[in-house]
Design an enzyme around this catalytic site. Structure first.
Site, PDB file in Angstrom:
ATOM      1  N   LYS A   1      59.356 -22.435  -4.776  1.00 20.30           N
ATOM      2  CA  LYS A   1      59.409 -23.110  -6.087  1.00 20.30           C
ATOM      3  C   LYS A   1      58.115 -23.853  -6.368  1.00 20.30           C
ATOM      4  O   LYS A   1      57.553 -23.760  -7.472  1.00 20.30           O
ATOM      5  CB  LYS A   1      60.583 -24.102  -6.098  1.00 20.30           C
ATOM      6  N   ASN A   2      57.646 -24.601  -5.354  1.00 20.15           N
ATOM      7  CA  ASN A   2      56.495 -25.480  -5.599  1.00 20.15           C
ATOM      8  C   ASN A   2      55.166 -24.743  -5.656  1.00 20.15           C
ATOM      9  O   ASN A   2      54.119 -25.362  -5.816  1.00 20.15           O
ATOM     10  CB  ASN A   2      56.469 -26.615  -4.565  1.00 20.15           C
TER      11      ASN A   2
ATOM     12  N   ASP B   1      60.439 -33.561   2.143  1.00 16.95           N
ATOM     13  CA  ASP B   1      61.526 -32.705   1.645  1.00 16.95           C
ATOM     14  C   ASP B   1      62.549 -32.360   2.730  1.00 16.95           C
ATOM     15  O   ASP B   1      63.611 -31.852   2.432  1.00 16.95           O
ATOM     16  CB  ASP B   1      60.942 -31.399   1.078  1.00 16.95           C
TER      17      ASP B   1
ATOM     18  N   ARG C   1      57.317 -42.122  -9.605  1.00 14.69           N
ATOM     19  CA  ARG C   1      56.492 -40.918  -9.718  1.00 14.69           C
ATOM     20  C   ARG C   1      55.551 -40.905 -10.926  1.00 14.69           C
ATOM     21  O   ARG C   1      55.610 -40.018 -11.783  1.00 14.69           O
ATOM     22  CB  ARG C   1      57.373 -39.667  -9.709  1.00 14.69           C
TER      23      ARG C   1
ATOM     24  N   CYS D   1      61.947 -40.374 -11.735  1.00 16.63           N
ATOM     25  CA  CYS D   1      63.045 -39.467 -11.464  1.00 16.63           C
ATOM     26  C   CYS D   1      63.854 -40.084 -10.345  1.00 16.63           C
ATOM     27  O   CYS D   1      63.589 -41.201  -9.932  1.00 16.63           O
ATOM     28  CB  CYS D   1      62.553 -38.077 -11.090  1.00 16.63           C
TER      29      CYS D   1
ATOM     30  N   ARG E   1      68.180 -26.382  -9.209  1.00 18.26           N
ATOM     31  CA  ARG E   1      66.765 -26.592  -9.538  1.00 18.26           C
ATOM     32  C   ARG E   1      65.852 -25.962  -8.499  1.00 18.26           C
ATOM     33  O   ARG E   1      64.735 -25.576  -8.807  1.00 18.26           O
ATOM     34  CB  ARG E   1      66.454 -28.099  -9.608  1.00 18.26           C
TER      35      ARG E   1
HETATM   36  N1  EPU Z   1      52.129 -40.815  -6.857  1.00 16.75           N
HETATM   37  C1  EPU Z   1      51.674 -41.836  -7.664  1.00 16.75           C
HETATM   38  N2  EPU Z   1      50.767 -41.545  -8.637  1.00 16.75           N
HETATM   39  C2  EPU Z   1      50.313 -40.264  -8.844  1.00 16.75           C
HETATM   40  C3  EPU Z   1      50.780 -39.223  -8.028  1.00 16.75           C
HETATM   41  C4  EPU Z   1      51.693 -39.531  -7.015  1.00 16.75           C
HETATM   42  O1  EPU Z   1      52.068 -42.979  -7.505  1.00 16.75           O
HETATM   43  O2  EPU Z   1      49.501 -40.073  -9.762  1.00 16.75           O
HETATM   44  C5  EPU Z   1      53.087 -41.123  -5.786  1.00 16.75           C
HETATM   45  C6  EPU Z   1      54.434 -40.440  -5.999  1.00 16.75           C
HETATM   46  O3  EPU Z   1      55.269 -41.207  -6.826  1.00 16.75           O
HETATM   47  C7  EPU Z   1      54.954 -40.306  -4.586  1.00 16.75           C
HETATM   48  C8  EPU Z   1      53.675 -40.081  -3.774  1.00 16.75           C
HETATM   49  O4  EPU Z   1      52.617 -40.596  -4.570  1.00 16.75           O
HETATM   50  O5  EPU Z   1      55.558 -41.493  -4.177  1.00 16.75           O
HETATM   51  C9  EPU Z   1      53.392 -38.637  -3.432  1.00 16.75           C
HETATM   52  O6  EPU Z   1      53.442 -37.856  -4.609  1.00 16.75           O
HETATM   53  P1  EPU Z   1      52.850 -36.399  -4.730  1.00 16.75           P
HETATM   54  O7  EPU Z   1      52.046 -36.386  -5.979  1.00 16.75           O
HETATM   55  O8  EPU Z   1      52.210 -35.960  -3.463  1.00 16.75           O
HETATM   56  O9  EPU Z   1      54.185 -35.568  -4.906  1.00 16.75           O
HETATM   57  P2  EPU Z   1      54.471 -34.573  -6.089  1.00 16.75           P
HETATM   58  O10 EPU Z   1      53.256 -33.784  -6.288  1.00 16.75           O
HETATM   59  O11 EPU Z   1      55.048 -35.311  -7.224  1.00 16.75           O
HETATM   60  C10 EPU Z   1      55.229 -32.531  -4.666  1.00 16.75           C
HETATM   61  C11 EPU Z   1      56.439 -31.631  -4.640  1.00 16.75           C
HETATM   62  C12 EPU Z   1      57.587 -32.419  -4.042  1.00 16.75           C
HETATM   63  C13 EPU Z   1      57.209 -32.803  -2.622  1.00 16.75           C
HETATM   64  C14 EPU Z   1      55.902 -33.632  -2.640  1.00 16.75           C
HETATM   65  C15 EPU Z   1      55.361 -33.916  -1.253  1.00 16.75           C
HETATM   66  C16 EPU Z   1      56.153 -30.176  -6.529  1.00 16.75           C
HETATM   67  C17 EPU Z   1      56.611 -29.779  -7.883  1.00 16.75           C
HETATM   68  N3  EPU Z   1      56.753 -31.226  -6.000  1.00 16.75           N
HETATM   69  O12 EPU Z   1      55.597 -33.648  -5.462  1.00 16.75           O
HETATM   70  O13 EPU Z   1      58.706 -31.553  -3.997  1.00 16.75           O
HETATM   71  O14 EPU Z   1      58.232 -33.580  -2.058  1.00 16.75           O
HETATM   72  O15 EPU Z   1      54.871 -32.908  -3.348  1.00 16.75           O
HETATM   73  O16 EPU Z   1      54.935 -32.740  -0.639  1.00 16.75           O
HETATM   74  O17 EPU Z   1      55.264 -29.542  -5.968  1.00 16.75           O
HETATM   75  C18 EPU Z   1      60.992 -30.973  -4.178  1.00 16.75           C
HETATM   76  O18 EPU Z   1      60.655 -29.784  -4.151  1.00 16.75           O
HETATM   77  O19 EPU Z   1      62.190 -31.349  -4.086  1.00 16.75           O
HETATM   78  C19 EPU Z   1      59.959 -32.000  -4.327  1.00 16.75           C
HETATM   79  C20 EPU Z   1      60.246 -33.241  -4.713  1.00 16.75           C
END
Ligand code: EPU
Length: 443
Positions: A22-23, A307, A121, A116, A421
């Site tokens: 998915k990701n 995850d 996030r 969320c 999802r």
């Molecule tokens: N964060 C911020 N500001 C930002 C970006 C991130 O505060 O601008 C915080 C987030 O709130 C979080 C942490 O930093 O607390 C890490 O966030 P990250 O950006 O790494 O996560 P993401 O990109 O939002 C993706 C996956 C997640 C997975 C994480 C960690 C996708 C669509 N989502 O999330 O997957 O847990 O990386 O590898 O790629 C899932 O599939 O269930 C899922 C949540």
């Protein structure tokens, strides 16, 4: 609302195939905004988040067809640059269109993806990076939209203060068409990011990993069409491995990727999970012996992924002794704890000792909500019993499905849409390996 009716207590036995990640799939679809040509993407899981992303892209005028697990998608030169609120708000990842839109069309209007169920996030790290590349982005609180403009994005040297997976990808998606070189430091190292890089390079982009956690992108004038196959989903493999053990079963996983799961496999073997390498792409996971307790801290790749912590907590309810789980990536990812407790699990929250939490945790410390904990302590083993459960996020949802499959008696798991999802037709795949699981519509 839909519910799973699950009668647990039967070992899962047989072969199960892991679908596309998915990701990764979500981001490859976003890349359709970077070219006029058609993209053909195979192994795309047909799940809710992917369908939501296609809705976002269709609302901009992108053409697509989704047959089996292959998506043909074409953005073209005339796509709109405003994401309608009603489609954008359904999916956090919709914010990733920001990078390509600014790079290719010089403007973007995007609803704030908001928080969320696993935390606030925000996307401040994405926005800061795009600003360094020359974009002007402002947030209008009266309509809840980000407004972005950029005459021409230019390459920049950008250091992420803290890791961000989709933030890294958003900047890659912008930098491929920017003028000059972009260097991303402290960039995400997840293998899903590498699959996106492979895809963009197959479209004519010039992206390389130049050092540990460093990605260099040389901007190009334009990108062309491509045909690509999405890598398998690591999170599905972990889910099924844990399903095998908690039901005292034996599952052979096809499309397995042990290389990308080293931190999981190491812990899994340590606690007594059975694992057998059948061939390069096939792994058998099975119940071997009573499980031992473990101490886990979630980390960025190649560490133990956030995850996996919810299904791991379930595994630890079946282990002898006291286990700990320390979540460091998200500030709120323990929504399943109250539900597991309804089934008899013994779990308490605690505050792990950390010298400088503001620096240590991956989330922004300001987003920390009073009353949320970063650690849980699980005492096992406990025989779980049936219950009526509510799901409110994806990985927590999959965990509760596994919990109900492992428990004696009939359980009802509400909020199945959350599981949809991230897992394609999960009840069909689990039924084939012996699960008694039925989807029922609620009024
Ligand atoms: N964060 C911020 N500001 C930002 C970006 C991130 O505060 O601008 C915080 C987030 O709130 C979080 C942490 O930093 O607390 C890490 O966030 P990250 O950006 O790494 O996560 P993401 O990109 O939002 C993706 C996956 C997640 C997975 C994480 C960690 C996708 C669509 N989502 O999330 O997957 O847990 O990386 O590898 O790629 C899932 O599939 O269930 C899922 C949540």
């Amino acid at each position: 609302m839909q519910t799973f009716e699950i009668t647990g207590g039967t070992p899962l036995l047989g072969t199960i195939e892991v679908g596309g990640a998915k990701n990764v799939a979500l981001k490859l679809l976003v890349a359709s905004l970077l070219t006029d040509d058609e993209l053909i993407i195979h192994n795309v899981p047909k799940l809710r988040d992917v369908l939501f992303m296609l809705d976002v892209l269709k609302s901009l005028g992108v053409k697509e067809s989704f047959v089996g697990n292959t998506v043909r998608i074409q953005g073209g030169a005339n796509v709109a640059t405003t994401v309608p609120l009603e489609v954008g708000a359904r999916l956090r990842t919709s914010s990733m269109v920001l990078g390509p839109m600014l790079a290719r069309f010089g403007e973007a209007k995007l609803p704030n993806p908001g928080g969320c169920r696993i935390g606030a996030r925000p996307i401040d790290r994405h926005i800061e990076g795009l600003k360094k590349m020359g974009a002007t982005i402002s947030y209008h609180s009266d309509d809840g939209y980000f407004y972005g403009v950029a005459k021409k994005l230019t390459g920049a040297d950008i250091t992420f203060e803290k890791n961000t997976h989709t933030g890294t990808e958003t900047l890659i998606l912008a930098a491929v068409l920017a003028s000059g070189k972009t260097i991303l430091r402290n960039a995400a190292s997840e293998v899903e990011v590498d699959d996106l890089i492979g895809f963009l390079n197959s479209m004519g982009a010039r992206i390389q990993r130049t050092a540990e956690n460093e990605i260099t992108i040389d901007g190009v004038e334009s990108l062309h069409g491509s045909e690509y196959t999405v890598m398998p989903d690591r999170n599905e493999e972990v889910t099924f491995a844990i399903a095998a053990v908690v039901t005292k079963g034996d599952l052979t996983i096809k499309n397995s990727q042990r290389n990308n799961l080293e931190s999981f496999i190491q812990k899994f073997s340590q606690v007594g999970g059975g694992i057998e390498e059948i061939d390069d792409k096939t792994t058998r996971y099975y119940y071997k012996e009573p499980l031992k307790a473990s101490d886990i801290m979630t980390q960025r790749y190649p560490g133990f992924m956030t995850d996996w912590q919810a299904p791991w907590a379930l595994l630890m309810t079946q282990s002898e002794g006291v286990s700990t789980l320390h979540e460091t990536v998200f500030e709120s990812r323990f929504s399943y704890v109250s539900e597991l407790k309804k089934m008899g699990a013994v779990i308490e929250f605690y505050t792990p000792k950390v010298a400088d939490p503001e620096k240590f945790y991956n989330f922004n410390w300001d987003d920390k909500v009073e009353g949320y904990f970063q650690g849980i302590r699980i005492t096992g083993p406990t025989a779980l019993h049936n219950a009526v459960l509510s799901i409110d996020d994806l990985r927590a949802g999959a965990t509760l499905v596994l919990a109900a499959l492992s428990a004696n008696g009939q359980s009802y798991v509400h909020g199945v849409e959350q599981v949809d999802r991230g897992y394609e037709k999960i009840e069909k795949r689990l039924s084939r390996v012996g699960a008694h699981i039925k989807r029922i519509e609620e009024e």
